[in-house]
Design a protein around this motif. Structure first.
Motif, mmCIF file in Angstrom:
data_model
loop_
_atom_site.group_PDB
_atom_site.id
_atom_site.type_symbol
_atom_site.label_atom_id
_atom_site.label_comp_id
_atom_site.label_asym_id
_atom_site.label_seq_id
_atom_site.Cartn_x
_atom_site.Cartn_y
_atom_site.Cartn_z
ATOM 1 N N VAL A 157 0.838 -1.199 0.000
ATOM 2 C CA VAL A 157 0.000 0.000 0.000
ATOM 3 C C VAL A 157 0.871 1.246 0.000
ATOM 4 O O VAL A 157 0.637 2.203 -0.757
ATOM 5 N N ARG A 158 1.902 1.242 0.838
ATOM 6 C CA ARG A 158 2.767 2.414 0.928
ATOM 7 C C ARG A 158 3.460 2.687 -0.404
ATOM 8 O O ARG A 158 3.495 3.825 -0.887
ATOM 9 N N GLU A 159 4.008 1.635 -1.036
ATOM 10 C CA GLU A 159 4.738 1.829 -2.280
ATOM 11 C C GLU A 159 3.808 2.148 -3.444
ATOM 12 O O GLU A 159 4.127 2.967 -4.300
ATOM 13 N N SER A 160 2.644 1.499 -3.484
ATOM 14 C CA SER A 160 1.750 1.659 -4.622
ATOM 15 C C SER A 160 1.032 2.997 -4.622
ATOM 16 O O SER A 160 0.835 3.601 -5.678
ATOM 17 N N PHE A 161 0.597 3.463 -3.452
ATOM 18 C CA PHE A 161 -0.171 4.697 -3.383
ATOM 19 C C PHE A 161 0.658 5.891 -2.928
ATOM 20 O O PHE A 161 0.168 7.010 -2.885
ATOM 21 N N GLY A 162 1.910 5.656 -2.580
ATOM 22 C CA GLY A 162 2.775 6.762 -2.192
ATOM 23 C C GLY A 162 2.418 7.367 -0.850
ATOM 24 O O GLY A 162 2.615 8.570 -0.626
ATOM 25 N N LEU A 163 1.901 6.553 0.073
ATOM 26 C CA LEU A 163 1.561 7.070 1.400
ATOM 27 C C LEU A 163 2.828 7.337 2.205
ATOM 28 O O LEU A 163 3.806 6.596 2.121
ATOM 29 N N THR A 164 2.779 8.393 2.990
ATOM 30 C CA THR A 164 3.876 8.653 3.916
ATOM 31 C C THR A 164 3.764 7.711 5.107
ATOM 32 O O THR A 164 2.734 7.049 5.303
ATOM 33 N N GLY A 165 4.819 7.683 5.941
ATOM 34 C CA GLY A 165 4.767 6.838 7.126
ATOM 35 C C GLY A 165 3.625 7.230 8.043
ATOM 36 O O GLY A 165 2.924 6.367 8.590
ATOM 37 N N ALA A 166 3.396 8.541 8.217
ATOM 38 C CA ALA A 166 2.307 9.000 9.085
ATOM 39 C C ALA A 166 0.955 8.604 8.522
ATOM 40 O O ALA A 166 0.054 8.176 9.259
ATOM 41 N N GLU A 167 0.794 8.722 7.206
ATOM 42 C CA GLU A 167 -0.488 8.352 6.580
ATOM 43 C C GLU A 167 -0.721 6.856 6.689
ATOM 44 O O GLU A 167 -1.851 6.398 6.913
ATOM 45 N N LEU A 168 0.358 6.097 6.569
ATOM 46 C CA LEU A 168 0.237 4.652 6.675
ATOM 47 C C LEU A 168 -0.160 4.241 8.093
ATOM 48 O O LEU A 168 -1.009 3.361 8.280
ATOM 49 N N ARG A 169 0.436 4.895 9.107
ATOM 50 C CA ARG A 169 0.085 4.576 10.492
ATOM 51 C C ARG A 169 -1.384 4.902 10.768
ATOM 52 O O ARG A 169 -2.081 4.157 11.460
ATOM 53 N N LEU A 170 -1.871 6.026 10.233
ATOM 54 C CA LEU A 170 -3.281 6.382 10.414
ATOM 55 C C LEU A 170 -4.173 5.336 9.751
ATOM 56 O O LEU A 170 -5.160 4.875 10.357
ATOM 57 N N ALA A 171 -3.857 4.952 8.514
ATOM 58 C CA ALA A 171 -4.671 3.966 7.817
ATOM 59 C C ALA A 171 -4.735 2.656 8.595
ATOM 60 O O ALA A 171 -5.787 2.016 8.675
ATOM 61 N N ALA A 172 -3.599 2.260 9.167
ATOM 62 C CA ALA A 172 -3.568 1.021 9.947
ATOM 63 C C ALA A 172 -4.483 1.108 11.163
ATOM 64 O O ALA A 172 -5.205 0.155 11.489
ATOM 65 N N ARG A 173 -4.489 2.257 11.860
ATOM 66 C CA ARG A 173 -5.355 2.405 13.042
ATOM 67 C C ARG A 173 -6.833 2.358 12.638
ATOM 68 O O ARG A 173 -7.652 1.748 13.326
ATOM 69 N N LEU A 174 -7.171 3.005 11.529
ATOM 70 C CA LEU A 174 -8.565 3.006 11.099
ATOM 71 C C LEU A 174 -9.004 1.615 10.660
ATOM 72 O O LEU A 174 -10.152 1.210 10.895
ATOM 73 N N ALA A 175 -8.093 0.873 10.026
ATOM 74 C CA ALA A 175 -8.415 -0.491 9.619
ATOM 75 C C ALA A 175 -8.652 -1.394 10.825
ATOM 76 O O ALA A 175 -9.382 -2.385 10.736
ATOM 77 N N GLU A 176 -8.029 -1.052 11.954
ATOM 78 C CA GLU A 176 -8.233 -1.824 13.189
ATOM 79 C C GLU A 176 -9.534 -1.458 13.882
ATOM 80 O O GLU A 176 -9.875 -2.046 14.913
ATOM 81 N N GLY A 177 -10.259 -0.475 13.366
ATOM 82 C CA GLY A 177 -11.546 -0.118 13.940
ATOM 83 C C GLY A 177 -11.537 1.095 14.850
ATOM 84 O O GLY A 177 -12.562 1.419 15.459
ATOM 85 N N LEU A 178 -10.386 1.776 14.987
ATOM 86 C CA LEU A 178 -10.336 2.957 15.846
ATOM 87 C C LEU A 178 -11.042 4.130 15.186
ATOM 88 O O LEU A 178 -11.058 4.264 13.951
ATOM 89 N N THR A 179 -11.626 5.003 15.987
ATOM 90 C CA THR A 179 -12.153 6.256 15.474
ATOM 91 C C THR A 179 -10.999 7.229 15.272
ATOM 92 O O THR A 179 -9.873 6.983 15.731
ATOM 93 N N LEU A 180 -11.280 8.336 14.616
ATOM 94 C CA LEU A 180 -10.238 9.321 14.399
ATOM 95 C C LEU A 180 -9.727 9.865 15.736
ATOM 96 O O LEU A 180 -8.522 10.094 15.910
ATOM 97 N N LYS A 181 -10.625 10.066 16.691
ATOM 98 C CA LYS A 181 -10.228 10.567 18.004
ATOM 99 C C LYS A 181 -9.355 9.551 18.737
ATOM 100 O O LYS A 181 -8.325 9.903 19.341
ATOM 101 N N GLU A 182 -9.749 8.285 18.660
ATOM 102 C CA GLU A 182 -8.961 7.237 19.317
ATOM 103 C C GLU A 182 -7.593 7.083 18.655
ATOM 104 O O GLU A 182 -6.581 6.885 19.339
ATOM 105 N N ALA A 183 -7.552 7.211 17.329
ATOM 106 C CA ALA A 183 -6.272 7.128 16.624
ATOM 107 C C ALA A 183 -5.360 8.289 17.013
ATOM 108 O O ALA A 183 -4.145 8.125 17.157
#
Length: 566
Positions: free
Chosen positions: A177-203
Motif C-alpha cells: 500500500v505504501r509503495e503503490s499509493f505513495g503514502l507517507t509513514g504517518a499516513e500509513l500509520r493512520l490507515a492502519a489504526r482506522l483499519a483496526e476499527g479505531l475512530t479518528l479521536k482514538e487514533a
C-alpha cells in the motif's frame, strides 16, 4: 423586440465585480437567484459481502478472458461485468480505462504487480485487485485456475492475471500500500489504526497527535487512493490485505504505483479530436468505440465539448457501438456560423453523417442539445432510425415558476435566457475566470434535486470531468455558448415535419427545469415512449450513462444484460 432588463443593473454590477476578481463569480448567481435549499445528508450503503477465496482471472494477449478459478469468475461477474473470450464486458465504463492503464503500466515497468482500483458495479464502491503477468502467479493461486471455453493457453506470452480479494480475511499489506499509493509513514500509520476499527479521536490519542492533523492526513490518503469516505478506506484495506497474504512467503516483490481511474483522465483516454471542413469552416468531432460498429450520433448539451465520460471509448467498443460526437458551432474547436440557428447548427451533423457515409443510425441527445439533434434528424429523414432524448429541454422563452424556488441554477438559466443580451459577457467571464473551486459551487447549485445532490456527493470526481469538458468547450471562444442562449430564448419555430424516427424520452422525476408534460406537449405524436426515472433530476445523463449506451444497442436484450439494474 425590447429586451426585458428587469434587475439588469444588479446583474451588471455583479458582472463587473467578477471581471475585476473572478473569485467573486458567485455574485452573478446571487444577483440572479435566491440561495439554494438545504440538502439532506447522504445515504451510505453498506459494503457488499465478500467471498471466501482469492479469485483469479487470466486475460489473453487480445484482452479476452482465457482462464479463471471459480472465485475469480464469480467475483468478476457479480462485481464488474461479464467474462468472454473476445473481450471483457465491464458494467462501469471507467473500469475499461483502469484496466488499459494497468496493462500499459505493467508492460512499462519491471515490478511484479500493479494495484488497480475498479468501481464495484454492485454498490459503486472501490474494488481493488492486483494485475500481474500470469506466469508470475504463485503456485497456491494457480491451483484451481481452469481454461474457459475457447480460451488460449493461460500461460502463453502476454497473458495477464487479475487477482481479486477474499474480502472476509485480513492480513498485512502495508508495504504494498505504501509503495503503490505513495503514502507517507504517518499516513500509513493512520490507515492502519482506522483499519483496526479505531475512530479518528482514538487514533489521535494512540498516535499522540491532534485530530486536526489526522484529518489532514486522512484527506491526503483519500486523494492518493482515490477514495471518498472512511468506510471505503477500511473496506479497501481489508480487500488488499487478503491479497497480500497470498503473496507472502515468496521472494520480495516490487510494487508499481497503483492505477486509479478518475474523471480527470477522461481527456487522456478519449479518442483524438478530428476535423472536417464544411463551407470553409473547420468542425471538430470525436469518434468513440468500434469504427465498424452501429453508428450513434451523440448530441451533447450546450457548454459541452465532444469529451465523453471516462471509459466510454472502451464500453462503446465492447457494445459494438460507434459514437459520433460533434462540437457545435462556436464551441470547442468548431468555427462559428455567420448566422446561428438550430437548423444551421444541425447542418454540421448532417454534413458529418454524409461525410462518413454512416447510413442508418441511432441518435442520443442530451438536455438542451435536443433541438439540435431533432433538427438534424428531421434533415436526415430515414437515416435516423430511433432517437433517445435524455432530460430533454424544449426551446423558447423561459418563465419563472413558484416551484423554481430552491433550484438556484434553474433560476439562473431562466433569467439569463430572459436577459439573453447579457450572455456574451457572462460566458466570456466564465471562459477567462473559471477554476475548480468556483465550478464546484456551480455543480452543487445545479445538483439542487435531492437525487442529484446525493449522486454528486458520492461521485465528487464528476466535477473534474465537468471542468474538463467546459474548459474544452470555451477553449477558443464563448460565442457558441452565448449564441445558443439567444437562439433558445426566441419563440421556437423548429420544423420537425421531416422527422420520421420514433422518439423515446428518459426524464428525471426531480428535474426542476423541464417537466415530462412540457416535453410531451412539444414533441406531440413524434414521442413514442417515456421513462420517468425516480430519485434523479438533471444528472440523469451522468447517473445512467451505461444504460443510455446500452439503449443504443440494436439488440435491446443484449443491452439490458450488460448494464446494472436501476
Amino acid at each position: 423586440m425590447p429586451q426585458d432588463k428587469s434587475g439588469a443593473s444588479t446583474v451588471i454590477e455583479a458582472l463587473y465585480a467578477v471581471a475585476a476578481d473572478p473569485a467573486q463569480w458567485e455574485q452573478v448567481i446571487e444577483a440572479l437567484a435566491a440561495p439554494d435549499a438545504a440538502r439532506p445528508a447522504p445515504t451510505v450503503r453498506p459494503p457488499a459481502p465478500g467471498g471466501e477465496r482469492v479469485g483469479v482471472v487470466v486475460l489473453g494477449a487480445r484482452g479476452g478472458a482465457v482462464a479463471a478459478n471459480a472465485a475469480g469468475k464469480g467475483a468478476f461477474e457479480r462485481r464488474l461485468g461479464g467474462l468472454e473470450a473476445r473481450g471483457l464486458r465491464f458494467l462501469n465504463a471507467s473500469n475499461h480505462e483502469a484496466l488499459d492503464r494497468a496493462r500499459r503500466r505493467l508492460a512499462e515497468i519491471s515490478a511484479g504487480q500493479v494495484i488497480v482500483k475498479f468501481t464495484d458495479a454492485e454498490n459503486d464502491g472501490p474494488f481493488f485487485a492486483y494485475v500481474m503477468p500470469a506466469s508470475a502467479l504463485p503456485d497456491a493461486l494457480s491451483q484451481g485456475v481452469q481454461p474457459l471455453s475457447g480460451g488460449e493457453d493461460a500461460l502463453a506470452a502476454g497473458t495477464m492475471a487479475l487477482v481479486f480479494p477474499a474480502v472476509d480475511s485480513t492480513d498485512r499489506l502495508w508495504s504494498s500500500v505504501r509503495e503503490s499509493f505513495g503514502l507517507t509513514g504517518a499516513e500509513l500509520r493512520l490507515a492502519a489504526r482506522l483499519a483496526e476499527g479505531l475512530t479518528l479521536k482514538e487514533a489521535a490519542q494512540d498516535l499522540d497527535v491532534s485530530v486536526n492533523t489526522l484529518r489532514n492526513q486522512l484527506r491526503a490518503v483519500f486523494e492518493k487512493m482515490g477514495l471518498n469516505r472512511q468506510s471505503e478506506l477500511v473496506r479497501a484495506l481489508t480487500q488488499l490485505s487478503s491479497l497480500a497474504s497470498a503473496f507472502e512467503g515468496g521472494e520480495a516483490r516490487a510494487f508499481a504505483p497503483a492505477i486509479v481511474a478518475t474523471e480527470l483522465s477522461a481527456r487522456e483516454s478519449a479518442p483524438p479530436l478530428r476535423f472536417f471542413t464544411r463551407e470553409g469552416r473547420s468542425i471538430g468531432w470525436r469518434d468513440y468505440g468500434d469504427p465498424a460498429g452501429e453508428p450513434v450520433l451523440t448530441v451533447v448539451p450546450d457548454l459541452s465539448s465532444s469529451l465523453l465520460r471516462r471509459g466510454s471509448h472502451g464500453l462503446a467498443r465492447d457494445l459494438g457501438l460507434r459514437l459520433i460526437v460533434l462540437e457545435r458551432a462556436g464551441v470547442g474547436r468548431t468555427d462559428p456560423l455567420p448566422r446561428f440557428s438550430f437548423e444551421a447548427a444541425a447542418e454540421d451533423y448532417v454534413a458529418l453523417h454524409r461525410e462518413l457515409g454512416l447510413g442508418p443510425a441511432a441518435m442520443v441527445a442530451f438536455s438542451d442539445g435536443a433541438p439540435y439533434g431533432l433538427a438534424a434528424a428531421a434533415a436526415l429523414g430515414g437515416d435516423i432510425e430511433r432517437i433517445l432524448l435524455v432530460t430533454g429541454r424544449r426551446p423558447g422563452p423561459q418563465t419563472e415558476r413558484a416551484e423554481d424556488a430552491g433550484h438556484l441554477m434553474t433560476l439562473f438559466w431562466r433569467r439569463i435566457s430572459r436577459n439573453a443580451w447579457l450572455s456574451d459577457m457572462v460566458f466570456e467571464i466564465l471562459r477567462h475566470g473559471l477554476n475548480r473551486a468556483q465550478f464546484e459551487r456551480f455543480a452543487q447549485a445545479a445538483a439542487s434535486a435531492p437525487g442529484d445532490s446525493a449522486y454528486l456527493r458520492s461521485h465528487p470526481e464528476l466535477i473534474d470531468f465537468m471542468v474538463e469538458y467546459t474548459r474544452e468547450a470555451l477553449a477558443v471562444s464563448a460565442r457558441g455558448a452565448s449564441e445558443a442562449i439567444r437562439c433558445a430564448a426566441r419563440p421556437s419555430r423548429l420544423d420537425l415535419c421531416g422527422l420520421t424516427a420514433p422518439i423515446t424520452l428518459w426524464h428525471g422525476q426531480d428535474d426542476a427545469m423541464t417537466s415530462p408534460d412540457e416535453m410531451r406537449a412539444w414533441l406531440g405524436d413524434h414521442l413514442k415512449a417515456v421513462r420517468i426515472v425516480p430519485n434523479i433530476g438533471r444528472f440523469l445523463g451522468y447517473s445512467h450513462w451505461e444504460e443510455i449506451m446500452a439503449w443504443a444497442v440494436r439488440d435491446q436484450t443484449e443491452g439490458r444484460r450488460l448494464t446494472r439494474r436501476t
